[in-house]
Design a protein around this motif. Structure first.
Motif, PDB file in Angstrom:
ATOM      1  N   PHE A 108       0.821  -1.206   0.000  1.00 32.27           N
ATOM      2  CA  PHE A 108       0.000   0.000   0.000  1.00 32.27           C
ATOM      3  C   PHE A 108       0.857   1.259   0.000  1.00 32.27           C
ATOM      4  N   THR A 109       0.178   2.359  -0.287  1.00 29.32           N
ATOM      5  CA  THR A 109       0.737   3.700  -0.155  1.00 29.32           C
ATOM      6  C   THR A 109      -0.167   4.448   0.808  1.00 29.32           C
ATOM      7  N   ALA A 110       0.430   5.208   1.715  1.00 27.44           N
ATOM      8  CA  ALA A 110      -0.355   5.975   2.691  1.00 27.44           C
ATOM      9  C   ALA A 110      -0.271   7.463   2.389  1.00 27.44           C
ATOM     10  N   VAL A 111      -1.422   8.118   2.469  1.00 23.07           N
ATOM     11  CA  VAL A 111      -1.515   9.563   2.328  1.00 23.07           C
ATOM     12  C   VAL A 111      -2.078  10.087   3.644  1.00 23.07           C
ATOM     13  N   ILE A 112      -1.256  10.832   4.372  1.00 22.54           N
ATOM     14  CA  ILE A 112      -1.649  11.392   5.668  1.00 22.54           C
ATOM     15  C   ILE A 112      -1.816  12.892   5.494  1.00 22.54           C
ATOM     16  N   THR A 113      -3.016  13.393   5.789  1.00 19.07           N
ATOM     17  CA  THR A 113      -3.243  14.834   5.703  1.00 19.07           C
ATOM     18  C   THR A 113      -3.525  15.389   7.086  1.00 19.07           C
ATOM     19  N   LEU A 114      -2.974  16.552   7.333  1.00 16.43           N
ATOM     20  CA  LEU A 114      -3.112  17.254   8.605  1.00 16.43           C
ATOM     21  C   LEU A 114      -3.693  18.628   8.292  1.00 16.43           C
ATOM     22  N   GLU A 115      -4.980  18.779   8.534  1.00 10.67           N
ATOM     23  CA  GLU A 115      -5.663  20.032   8.247  1.00 10.67           C
ATOM     24  C   GLU A 115      -5.944  20.766   9.559  1.00 10.67           C
TER      25      GLU A 115
END
Length: 166
Positions: A108-115
Motif C-alpha cells: 500500500f501507499t499511505a496519504v496522511i493529511t493534517l488540516e
C-alpha cells in the motif's frame, strides 16, 4: 504540476480511510510523525512496541520501524517517503525501498493529511491506497481499522502531551 498526493476523491473500492480530530496543533502532530524518538512512542498498536525506528523525512528518505509483541515476535515494516509538505501532508509507500528500488511485496501507499481543526487542533486523515479490492480487503481483514485507530489514539495522546509542554 501534479504531485503524488493529487489522488482526487479516492476510490472506495481500493482505499481505506480513517479521520480523527486531534486536540493538538498540526505542527506538533507533524513532529510526532517525522522524529524517530516520537514515532517510536505511538506507531505500533499496544501491546506491541516499536523497538527500532528510522525516519528520514524527505522524498526518497526511509521510514522503517521494527515492532515487537509481548511474545517477542518481531514485525518489520517500512518503505520510503514519496512526498512531504510540512505541516500538512505525508505520503509514504512500502512499494519502494531506499534508493527507489522496487520492494518485493508491495502492499500500500499511505496519504496522511493534517488540516487545521477546531480550537487549534488537527483534522487527521489517513488513507491507505491499494492496487486492487483484494489487497484492500486483505488489509481490512488484517485489522487496519482497529490497528490504525489505536495508533492514531496513541498519536493524539502524545501530541496532546507535547502541546501542553510547549
Amino acid at each position: 504540476m501534479a504531485t503524488i498526493s493529487d489522488t482526487g476523491a479516492g476510490d472506495p473500492g481500493r482505499d481505506l480511510v480513517l479521520t480523527r480530530s486531534i486536540a493538538a496543533p498540526r505542527e506538533v502532530v507533524w513532529r510526532a510523525w517525522t522524529q524517530a524518538a516520537l514515532l517510536r512512542q505511538w506507531w505500533a498498536p499496544a501491546p506491541l512496541t516499536v523497538v527500532a525506528c528510522e525516519v528520514d523525512p524527505r522524498p526518497g528518505g526511509v521510514l522503517r520501524a521494527l515492532m515487537r509483541d509481548p511474545d517477542d515476535v518481531e514485525y518489520p515494516g517500512g518503505g520510503v517517503f514519496l512526498e512531504l509538505a510540512e505541516p500538512r501532508l505525508i505520503v509514504f509507500t512500502d512499494a519502494l525501498e531506499p534508493g527507489w528500488r522496487p520492494a518485493k511485496n508491495p502492499f500500500f501507499t499511505a496519504v496522511i493529511t493534517l488540516e487545521p481543526g477546531a480550537r487549534g487542533g488537527t483534522e487527521y486523515t489517513a488513507r491507505a491506497l491499494h492496487k486492487d479490492a483484494t489487497h484492500r480487503e486483505r488489509h481490512e481483514q488484517m485489522g487496519f481499522r482497529e490497528g490504525w485507530d489505536s495508533c492514531i489514539g496513541q498519536l493524539a495522546e502524545l501530541a496532546g502531551r507535547l502541546a501542553r509542554e510547549t
